[in-house]
Design an enzyme around this catalytic site. Structure first.
Site, PDB file in Angstrom:
ATOM      1  N   ASP A   1      -1.390   4.455  -6.472  1.00  0.00           N
ATOM      2  CA  ASP A   1      -0.185   4.392  -6.180  1.00  0.00           C
ATOM      3  C   ASP A   1       0.730   5.407  -6.758  1.00  0.00           C
ATOM      4  OD1 ASP A   1      -1.430   1.459  -6.128  1.00  0.00           O
ATOM      5  OD2 ASP A   1       0.515   1.198  -4.945  1.00  0.00           O
TER       6      ASP A   1
ATOM      7  N   GLN B   1      -5.536  -8.961  -2.520  1.00  0.00           N
ATOM      8  CA  GLN B   1      -5.576  -7.919  -1.424  1.00  0.00           C
ATOM      9  C   GLN B   1      -6.965  -7.685  -1.032  1.00  0.00           C
ATOM     10  OE1 GLN B   1      -3.726  -7.933  -4.218  1.00  0.00           O
ATOM     11  NE2 GLN B   1      -1.631  -6.600  -3.838  1.00  0.00           N
TER      12      GLN B   1
ATOM     13  N   ARG C   1      10.345  -1.142  -4.753  1.00  0.00           N
ATOM     14  CA  ARG C   1       9.481  -1.166  -5.618  1.00  0.00           C
ATOM     15  C   ARG C   1       9.203   0.043  -6.315  1.00  0.00           C
ATOM     16  NH1 ARG C   1       3.740  -3.275  -3.094  1.00  0.00           N
ATOM     17  NH2 ARG C   1       3.694  -3.851  -5.168  1.00  0.00           N
TER      18      ARG C   1
ATOM     19  N   GLY D   1       0.942  -1.109   0.121  1.00  0.00           N
ATOM     20  CA  GLY D   1       0.059   0.051  -0.058  1.00  0.00           C
ATOM     21  C   GLY D   1       1.112   1.271   0.025  1.00  0.00           C
TER      22      GLY D   1
END
Ligand code: MRU
Length: 362
Positions: free
Chosen positions: A241, A201, A90, A54
């Site tokens: 994101d 998720q 990431r 997240g």
């Protein structure tokens, strides 16, 4: 959010013990297991392996990871190397890069001896701001729904994708913040949570909503279009994101399909995210890096076996050809509104600048 009735954050700092604690989200929804993170490498591993995930929580974890690194050595070189390691974990969630840039800007001008204490303090500020911003997103989102949504029945039926809730943040969630706000205000609300293959998720969303007492129904990703067509969805809300300067939104793979189905059925599609998710340096969605993850996330499915032991089940032979893009981009024109801590705006350059005029450049 309450866990077993107790207000709980997803990250607990322990500066006196040179550590912080996180929930290992790879073990949810089957076990709520806290893990102690005591080194830079453990922090990087937690982000890369998605023990924490997240966008906002990744950013806060990276900030604390940097504090851990500086506890051991706080030279210029250590600061740069630690930030580079965390930055490499990431690629898509811009909150990670935002948090590290903020930490470096505060720490680099300080003498090395002052850096560790300042790093813990700045990481705590990032975490506290996340909590406050999510509360504001909840209030703005609820006000918007009261103004724009006319539920077809007694209950507001909200669809979401992935997990942009408490677990994706330090507390409160982004997309789920207006849901919690509605529920806490006594507005009957029910959530459709889509499974979100391959990492599921959606199970996290169902778990945390259940912890808070919000009615939620888990569906396979492919059920979303039917539910919208049948009039069983009043609005869709997702997190992000990275939001590009023109309002294009990168979010969990499958988000774009939901936006298309919502548009075809005249259902408002909202995106909720804090300032740290908006990348004004990124012109449009085509410039957002899309993370490609390990093919085994597609080849294997995870769950409890018949004895209740966590297990993996192979559904495709090792080496079987798969692709695993983790995010997609929803163009701004499919988004009814972006909800941030400052209010809501159209998903466009003008809309974003109306909330953040300080970002306007000549
Ligand atoms: O790969 P993840 O689980 O870290 O991705 C998270 C998402 O895509 C969420 O949907 C999200 O909106 C961003 S976090 C609020």
């Amino acid at each position: 959010m309450n866990i077993d009735g107790i207000p709980t954050r997803t990250l607990r700092a322990r500066p006196d013990q040179r550590a912080f604690d996180i929930i290992d989200q790879t073990r949810l929804p089957h076990a709520l297991h806290w893990v102690r993170v005591a080194t830079l490498e453990e922090a990087a591993h937690a982000i890369r392996s998605m023990q924490v995930r997240g966008a906002p929580l990744i950013g806060a974890t990276a900030a604390y990871g940097l504090a851990l690194a500086l506890d051991f050595e706080a030279s210029d070189r250590r600061l740069a190397e630690a930030a580079a390691l965390l930055r490499s974990t990431r690629p898509t969630a811009v909150n990670l890069h935002w948090a590290l840039a903020r930490m470096e800007a505060v720490l680099a001008p300080l003498p090395p001896a002052a850096r560790a204490a300042a790093a813990w303090a700045e990481a705590a500020a990032i975490a506290d701001e996340d909590v406050a911003q999510n509360a504001a997103i909840g209030a703005h989102g609820l006000a918007l729904w009261r103004e724009q949504l006319v539920p077809r029945g007694d209950t507001l039926h909200i669809m979401t994708h992935c997990n942009a809730g408490w677990l994706a943040t330090v507390d409160g969630g982004t997309a789920l913040a207006p849901v919690y706000a509605a529920h806490d205000a006594g507005l009957p609300v029910h959530v459709w949570a889509s499974e979100t293959r391959p990492r599921n998720q959606g199970l996290l969303t169902a778990w945390e909503l259940d912890q808070h007492g919000v009615p939620c129904t888990l569906v396979a990703d492919n059920a979303a279009g039917l539910l919208m067509r049948n009039g069983q969805v009043d609005a869709v809300i997702v997190g992000a994101d990275r939001i590009a300067a023109n309002g294009d939104v990168a979010n969990k793979i499958g988000t774009y399909l939901k936006a298309l189905a919502a548009a075809d059925n005249g259902i408002p599609f909202y995106v909720a995210a804090p300032r740290s998710t908006i990348d004004f340096a990124c012109a449009d969605g085509a410039h957002i890096p899309i993370e490609s993850r390990d093919g085994d996330e597609v080849r294997l499915v995870h769950g409890l076996d018949s004895r209740g032991v966590p297990s993996a089940l192979r559904q495709l032979p090792a080496g079987g050809d798969v692709a695993n893009p983790a995010f997609d981009v929803t163009p701004g024109w499919l988004v009814k509104g972006i909800i941030t801590e400052r209010g809501s705006c159209p998903a466009s350059r003008e809309g974003l600048l109306s909330l953040y005029p300080e970002e306007a450049r000549a």
